[in-house]
Design an enzyme around this catalytic site. Structure first.
Site, PDB file in Angstrom:
ATOM      1  N   GLY A 139      -2.831   5.139  -3.194  1.00  0.00           N
ATOM      2  CA  GLY A 139      -2.819   4.223  -4.240  1.00  0.00           C
ATOM      3  C   GLY A 139      -1.534   2.732  -3.991  1.00  0.00           C
TER       4      GLY A 139
ATOM      5  N   PRO B  86       0.864  -1.110  -0.188  1.00  0.00           N
ATOM      6  CG  PRO B  86      -0.376  -1.789   1.598  1.00  0.00           C
ATOM      7  CD  PRO B  86       0.351  -1.827   1.103  1.00  0.00           C
ATOM      8  CE  LYS B  87       3.091   7.362  -3.299  1.00  0.00           C
ATOM      9  NZ  LYS B  87       2.242   8.790  -2.654  1.00  0.00           N
ATOM     10  CB  ILE B  88       0.922   4.762   3.608  1.00  0.00           C
ATOM     11  CG1 ILE B  88       0.998   2.295   4.587  1.00  0.00           C
ATOM     12  CG2 ILE B  88       0.565   4.847   5.278  1.00  0.00           C
ATOM     13  CD1 ILE B  88       1.629   2.105   4.908  1.00  0.00           C
TER      14      ILE B  88
END
Length: 565
Positions: A284, A129-131
């Site tokens: 994203g 996950p793009k945190i």
């Protein structure tokens, strides 16, 4: 209470609820006849789209936009006091400390085709996950946490180590750590079952940044987590890396790293994480390859071993309330759409800049039209599409572009000059001009409207008492403003020239007199100055209004403007 009184009370409650619904629906200021006509046309358009979708398998507009228009129709019916017959469906929801290893950043992929291209020829790929948080570097020496560095410019950041003891998710000591351990990751706000598809950004990143940058200890620090996404010079294998990180107290990397072979694998996880409950906000996914260069080769630019594929930017539909035109310092006219406020991610949008008059005419937009807007780079509102146009097209008359150019409106009058004149003042006091602190549009507007400023340099003659006479300023603030005005007198000649509007990026002499002596031919001899530019410079230097200002500055003793210099 008898039946008669209960009926009266019920009628009053229904009337109140109906009135409240109509008030909250932002009813257009149209006649009932026009409202009925526009509503009929919108209903007809929605029916056509509905038929295309269900009978032909065509989606002329996105589902969420269709739903928003259905909701718009529902509100319009409330405005007319009509029963709702629409089938509403819910909408789916700058530091000083050197980094031991540079933060590389991520290249953003536009679509799955770009992802396929990037994945071609690569192996051992993982998706995470793009945190949406704040990037940091953790530095451990002999197992002890010594630095928590903000990303900064990728090479240098601020040390937030004093905040680390209050963030339980960051181990203060790791017994099994190597002598020197450098980790990069994302500090995030821990959420309870956050669903990105429904809740969006939730202002999480701003909350984290605020807590870390505060001088005092914020209670929010206790609610922060960390996700490690890079271990420079660490184990090559993601499996081994994740196992060791988990042993050292960083479990999330193992929980949210998935092997992928194809773009469809990535898309699957991207969609799953977008919809499923997560303990953090995301925007994203990130795709990484196991094989990365040694840390000494990392630079503060996107590396080629990892990329981001962000979620589609959310769109909102809104209605055009009005169209305004602004005139900039150089006479450039810009069309601004005033829209019914809508919230995109964490930002309320009320105005959208669509560029020139010609661009506005291409869009063919008038008040009442329904448009979709989204956020472009740096959160700037962007007009995406006109979804539906009202049938009655209001005539909008823009300013006459021929009346404004680089040498107009050095004074407030005539009346149509005020917008450009105000833009000139804002430029003059800004960082490109005389760099006055706390002096901007609001102050200039007040001074203009109270009759204290009619020319570009009138402020040089104002006293503290005159400034304080403006309602809302007061003596203390007036003294500070006056000090800024006086400090501006000491600015160098080159700054004064730029403040007046002299073309930028040109090497300058030290006096007004010497600049005026140059011919167009002499200006053309300078690097980067052609015929058009040379004429612009010459026209500026010999314009009567500009010369009057130069004479005034000479009288005021401003360096560079005296005939003797």
């Amino acid at each position: 209470m008898n039946v008669h009184k209960m009926k009266i009370l019920s009628l009053l409650m229904v009337s109140f609820i109906s009135w409240q619904a109509r008030a909250e629906s932002v009813c257009p200021e149209w006649s009932e006849e026009r409202m009925s006509g526009e509503m009929h046309l919108l209903e007809k358009q929605l029916d056509q789209w509905n038929i295309a979708y269900h009978q032909q398998g065509i989606s002329p507009i996105a589902d969420d936009i269709y739903d928003q228009l259905q909701d718009k129709l529902h509100r319009w019916r409330l405005c007319l006091g009509l029963p709702d017959k629409t089938d509403n469906r819910p909408i789916p929801g700058n530091g000083k400390m050197l980094h031991p290893v540079a933060h590389t950043g991520l290249k953003k992929l536009k679509d799955e085709a770009a992802l396929i291209s990037w994945m071609t020829g690569r192996k051992n790929l993982w998706v995470q996950p793009k945190i949406d948080g704040v990037a940091v570097t953790l530095v451990y020496q002999a197992g002890k946490l010594t630095q928590v560095l903000s990303r900064g410019n990728g090479l240098k950041g601020q040390n937030w180590a004093d905040k680390a003891p209050f963030i339980s998710a960051i181990p203060q000591y790791i017994a099994s750590a190597p002598p020197l351990l450098t980790l990069q990751g994302e500090v995030f706000l821990q959420m309870e079952g956050h669903q990105q598809a429904q809740s969006g950004g939730a202002n999480a990143r701003a909350s984290v940044a605020g807590a870390l940058m505060r001088k005092s200890v914020s209670p929010l620090l206790a609610k922060l987590g960390i996700f490690i996404w890079a271990w420079p010079d660490g184990p090559k294998s993601m499996v081994e890396k994740s196992r060791l990180l988990q042993e050292m107290g960083f479990p999330l990397t193992a929980h949210y790293s998935e092997p992928v072979i194809s773009s469809s694998d990535v898309a699957l996880w991207r969609d799953r994480w977008f919809k499923m409950p997560l303990p953090f906000v995301t925007d994203g996914v990130v795709i990484r390859q196991e094989n990365v260069p040694a840390g000494r080769y990392w630079q503060a630019t996107p590396g080629n071993w990892s990329v981001a594929w962000k979620y589609p930017p959310p769109q909102q539909i809104t209605e055009i309330k009005d169209i305004h035109f602004t005139v900039g310092r150089t006479g450039k006219i810009t069309a601004i759409l005033q829209v019914i406020p809508v919230k995109i991610d964490d930002k309320w949008i009320r105005r959208v800049n669509i560029g020139s008059i010609a661009r506005w005419k291409q869009w063919d937009i008038v008040p009442g039209d329904q448009v979709t807007i989204s956020l472009a780079g740096q959160g700037i509102p962007r007009l995406d599409k006109v979804i539906w146009r009202v049938s009655q097209r209001q005539e909008i008359v823009p300013p006459d572009a021929d009346k404004f150019h680089q040498l107009t409106c050095f004074r407030r009058l005539p009346f149509e000059c005020e917008p450009q004149f105000l833009s000139r003042l804002a430029w003059l006091s800004g960082t490109n001009g005389l760099d006055m602190q706390s002096v901007g549009n609001g102050l200039w507007r007040e001074l203009i409207h109270h009759g204290f400023i009619n020319g570009l340099l009138d402020w040089l003659s104002l006293s503290v008492e005159q400034i304080a006479a403006v309602p809302g300023i007061g003596q203390g603030r007036a003294e500070k403003i006056y000090q800024q005005f006086q400090r501006a007198r000491q600015q160098p000649f080159s700054q004064w020239l730029q403040a007046l509007g002299f073309p930028q990026g040109i090497p300058l002499d030290t006096s007004w007199h010497s600049l005026r002596q140059r011919s167009i031919a002499e200006w053309r001899l300078m690097p980067g100055i052609g015929q058009v530019r040379a004429k612009q410079i010459n026209h500026f230097l010999h314009h009567p209004e500009v010369q009057m200002m130069a004479d005034f500055l000479s009288q005021q003793g401003i360096a560079g403007f005296s005939p003797e210099e």
